[in-house]
Write a protein that holds these residues in place. Structure first.
Motif, PDB file in Angstrom:
ATOM      1  N   VAL A  72      -2.849  -3.730   7.178  1.00 49.11           N
ATOM      2  CA  VAL A  72      -3.469  -3.337   5.912  1.00 49.11           C
ATOM      3  C   VAL A  72      -4.581  -4.325   5.559  1.00 49.11           C
ATOM      4  CG1 VAL A  72      -1.749  -4.617   4.568  1.00 49.11           C
ATOM      5  CG2 VAL A  72      -3.008  -2.745   3.482  1.00 49.11           C
ATOM      6  N   GLU A  73      -5.643  -3.818   4.950  1.00 46.55           N
ATOM      7  CA  GLU A  73      -6.710  -4.708   4.473  1.00 46.55           C
ATOM      8  C   GLU A  73      -7.477  -4.042   3.340  1.00 46.55           C
ATOM      9  OE1 GLU A  73     -10.313  -5.271   6.933  1.00 46.55           O
ATOM     10  OE2 GLU A  73      -9.463  -3.771   8.284  1.00 46.55           O
ATOM     11  N   TRP A  74      -8.195  -4.869   2.606  1.00 44.43           N
ATOM     12  CA  TRP A  74      -9.088  -4.418   1.547  1.00 44.43           C
ATOM     13  C   TRP A  74     -10.494  -4.551   2.106  1.00 44.43           C
ATOM     14  CZ3 TRP A  74      -8.330  -1.907  -2.846  1.00 44.43           C
ATOM     15  CH2 TRP A  74      -9.358  -1.862  -3.796  1.00 44.43           C
ATOM     16  N   ARG A  75     -11.194  -3.433   2.250  1.00 46.31           N
ATOM     17  CA  ARG A  75     -12.519  -3.463   2.846  1.00 46.31           C
ATOM     18  C   ARG A  75     -13.506  -2.653   2.000  1.00 46.31           C
ATOM     19  NH1 ARG A  75     -13.028  -0.341   8.178  1.00 46.31           N
ATOM     20  NH2 ARG A  75     -11.237  -1.583   8.751  1.00 46.31           N
TER      21      ARG A  75
ATOM     22  N   SER B 233      -2.143   1.637  10.202  1.00 44.82           N
ATOM     23  CA  SER B 233      -1.024   2.447  10.697  1.00 44.82           C
ATOM     24  C   SER B 233      -0.053   2.655   9.545  1.00 44.82           C
ATOM     25  CB  SER B 233      -0.317   1.744  11.850  1.00 44.82           C
ATOM     26  OG  SER B 233       0.916   2.380  12.129  1.00 44.82           O
ATOM     27  N   THR B 234      -0.005   3.884   9.034  1.00 46.77           N
ATOM     28  CA  THR B 234       0.896   4.136   7.905  1.00 46.77           C
ATOM     29  C   THR B 234       2.356   3.945   8.315  1.00 46.77           C
ATOM     30  OG1 THR B 234       0.800   6.511   8.353  1.00 46.77           O
ATOM     31  CG2 THR B 234      -0.662   5.651   6.637  1.00 46.77           C
ATOM     32  N   SER B 235       2.700   4.259   9.568  1.00 48.13           N
ATOM     33  CA  SER B 235       4.095   4.089   9.991  1.00 48.13           C
ATOM     34  C   SER B 235       4.474   2.611  10.063  1.00 48.13           C
ATOM     35  CB  SER B 235       4.360   4.793  11.324  1.00 48.13           C
ATOM     36  OG  SER B 235       3.487   4.310  12.317  1.00 48.13           O
ATOM     37  N   ASP B 236       3.616   1.776  10.654  1.00 50.92           N
ATOM     38  CA  ASP B 236       3.878   0.324  10.680  1.00 50.92           C
ATOM     39  C   ASP B 236       3.917  -0.239   9.265  1.00 50.92           C
ATOM     40  OD1 ASP B 236       4.001   0.281  13.411  1.00 50.92           O
ATOM     41  OD2 ASP B 236       2.046  -0.681  13.708  1.00 50.92           O
ATOM     42  N   PHE B 237       2.991   0.205   8.426  1.00 49.91           N
ATOM     43  CA  PHE B 237       2.922  -0.260   7.043  1.00 49.91           C
ATOM     44  C   PHE B 237       4.217   0.081   6.304  1.00 49.91           C
ATOM     45  CE2 PHE B 237       1.840   0.546   2.566  1.00 49.91           C
ATOM     46  CZ  PHE B 237       1.370  -0.706   2.208  1.00 49.91           C
ATOM     47  N   ALA B 238       4.666   1.330   6.431  1.00 55.36           N
ATOM     48  CA  ALA B 238       5.879   1.767   5.731  1.00 55.36           C
ATOM     49  C   ALA B 238       7.126   1.059   6.250  1.00 55.36           C
ATOM     50  CB  ALA B 238       6.042   3.281   5.858  1.00 55.36           C
ATOM     51  N   GLU B 239       7.168   0.816   7.546  1.00 51.48           N
ATOM     52  CA  GLU B 239       8.357   0.217   8.161  1.00 51.48           C
ATOM     53  C   GLU B 239       8.437  -1.291   7.929  1.00 51.48           C
ATOM     54  OE1 GLU B 239      11.950   0.203   9.971  1.00 51.48           O
ATOM     55  OE2 GLU B 239      10.771   2.006   9.552  1.00 51.48           O
ATOM     56  N   ASN B 240       7.307  -1.984   8.003  1.00 54.02           N
ATOM     57  CA  ASN B 240       7.330  -3.449   8.006  1.00 54.02           C
ATOM     58  C   ASN B 240       6.747  -4.116   6.770  1.00 54.02           C
ATOM     59  OD1 ASN B 240       8.397  -3.513  10.726  1.00 54.02           O
ATOM     60  ND2 ASN B 240       6.385  -2.834  11.371  1.00 54.02           N
TER      61      ASN B 240
ATOM     62  N   ASN C   2       9.976  -3.092  -2.079  1.00 57.00           N
ATOM     63  CA  ASN C   2      11.396  -2.734  -1.980  1.00 57.00           C
ATOM     64  C   ASN C   2      11.630  -1.269  -1.606  1.00 57.00           C
ATOM     65  OD1 ASN C   2      12.116  -5.385  -2.788  1.00 57.00           O
ATOM     66  ND2 ASN C   2      11.793  -4.799  -4.924  1.00 57.00           N
ATOM     67  N   THR C   3      10.765  -0.714  -0.774  1.00 60.54           N
ATOM     68  CA  THR C   3      10.932   0.659  -0.302  1.00 60.54           C
ATOM     69  C   THR C   3      10.272   0.806   1.057  1.00 60.54           C
ATOM     70  OG1 THR C   3      10.602   2.993  -0.833  1.00 60.54           O
ATOM     71  CG2 THR C   3       8.821   1.510  -1.425  1.00 60.54           C
ATOM     72  N   LYS C   4      10.711   1.799   1.801  1.00 52.59           N
ATOM     73  CA  LYS C   4      10.025   2.160   3.044  1.00 52.59           C
ATOM     74  C   LYS C   4       9.386   3.539   2.891  1.00 52.59           C
ATOM     75  CE  LYS C   4      12.700  -0.512   6.372  1.00 52.59           C
ATOM     76  NZ  LYS C   4      13.429  -0.475   7.633  1.00 52.59           N
ATOM     77  N   ASN C   5       9.445   4.075   1.671  1.00 51.03           N
ATOM     78  CA  ASN C   5       8.949   5.420   1.419  1.00 51.03           C
ATOM     79  C   ASN C   5       7.454   5.389   1.118  1.00 51.03           C
ATOM     80  OD1 ASN C   5       8.365   7.989   0.485  1.00 51.03           O
ATOM     81  ND2 ASN C   5      10.345   8.219  -0.535  1.00 51.03           N
ATOM     82  N   PHE C   6       6.651   5.793   2.092  1.00 53.51           N
ATOM     83  CA  PHE C   6       5.206   5.762   1.921  1.00 53.51           C
ATOM     84  C   PHE C   6       4.745   6.711   0.821  1.00 53.51           C
ATOM     85  CE2 PHE C   6       0.863   7.117   2.932  1.00 53.51           C
ATOM     86  CZ  PHE C   6       0.237   5.883   2.851  1.00 53.51           C
ATOM     87  N   LYS C   7       5.418   7.846   0.653  1.00 55.81           N
ATOM     88  CA  LYS C   7       5.022   8.812  -0.382  1.00 55.81           C
ATOM     89  C   LYS C   7       5.138   8.200  -1.779  1.00 55.81           C
ATOM     90  CE  LYS C   7       5.848  13.099   2.098  1.00 55.81           C
ATOM     91  NZ  LYS C   7       6.617  14.348   2.164  1.00 55.81           N
ATOM     92  N   THR C   8       6.160   7.390  -1.983  1.00 55.67           N
ATOM     93  CA  THR C   8       6.327   6.710  -3.278  1.00 55.67           C
ATOM     94  C   THR C   8       5.163   5.750  -3.513  1.00 55.67           C
ATOM     95  OG1 THR C   8       8.723   6.854  -3.130  1.00 55.67           O
ATOM     96  CG2 THR C   8       7.840   5.169  -4.595  1.00 55.67           C
ATOM     97  N   PHE C   9       4.802   4.985  -2.488  1.00 53.47           N
ATOM     98  CA  PHE C   9       3.680   4.051  -2.587  1.00 53.47           C
ATOM     99  C   PHE C   9       2.386   4.806  -2.877  1.00 53.47           C
ATOM    100  CE2 PHE C   9       0.215   1.731  -0.406  1.00 53.47           C
ATOM    101  CZ  PHE C   9       0.229   0.566  -1.156  1.00 53.47           C
ATOM    102  N   ARG C  10       2.165   5.904  -2.170  1.00 51.33           N
ATOM    103  CA  ARG C  10       0.944   6.688  -2.362  1.00 51.33           C
ATOM    104  C   ARG C  10       0.882   7.281  -3.776  1.00 51.33           C
ATOM    105  NH1 ARG C  10      -1.667  10.816   2.015  1.00 51.33           N
ATOM    106  NH2 ARG C  10      -3.399  11.472   0.724  1.00 51.33           N
ATOM    107  N   ARG C  11       2.030   7.725  -4.295  1.00 50.20           N
ATOM    108  CA  ARG C  11       2.089   8.248  -5.659  1.00 50.20           C
ATOM    109  C   ARG C  11       1.674   7.176  -6.661  1.00 50.20           C
ATOM    110  NH1 ARG C  11       7.465   9.729  -5.763  1.00 50.20           N
ATOM    111  NH2 ARG C  11       7.143  11.082  -3.997  1.00 50.20           N
ATOM    112  N   GLN C  12       2.137   5.940  -6.434  1.00 46.72           N
ATOM    113  CA  GLN C  12       1.757   4.828  -7.312  1.00 46.72           C
ATOM    114  C   GLN C  12       0.255   4.567  -7.224  1.00 46.72           C
ATOM    115  OE1 GLN C  12       3.482   2.412  -9.457  1.00 46.72           O
ATOM    116  NE2 GLN C  12       4.706   4.270  -9.574  1.00 46.72           N
TER     117      GLN C  12
END
Length: 89
Positions: free
Chosen positions: A37-40, A48-55, A62-72
């Motif tokens: 992940v980076e700010w550019r 990689s959304t899968s690596d981001f969500a997993e690691n 405190n979640t691995k749920n990418f949809k929750t993060f995206r909603r925020q």
């Protein structure tokens, strides 16, 4: 002069509302130079959304749920721009 009691509670409310933004900032600072992940140029770039969500996500949100993060992100005014392959920089 004494400070008004409302100024303290207003700060606490503001801090509570911005907990996600603070965590996002902390994550971007801590993960600077990482490959996930980076700010550019004003964009939050996830390589990689899968690596981001997993690691990365569980460390800061405190979640691995990418949809929750995206909603925020959407709640705070971020929008999905596009997906692209990582050919070139």
């Amino acid at each position: 002069s004494s400070s008004s009691p409302s100024s303290g509670s207003a700060f606490q409310t503001s801090a509570r509302l911005n907990k996600f933004v603070k965590r996002l900032h902390d994550m971007l600072q801590a993960e600077r130079g990482a490959s996930t992940v980076e700010w550019r140029k004003g964009l939050l770039v996830l390589h990689s959304t899968s690596d981001f969500a997993e690691n990365t996500l569980p460390k800061y949100f405190n979640t691995k749920n990418f949809k929750t993060f995206r909603r925020q992100l959407n709640y705070y005014g971020f929008t999905h721009v596009r997906s692209f392959s990582a050919t070139g920089s």
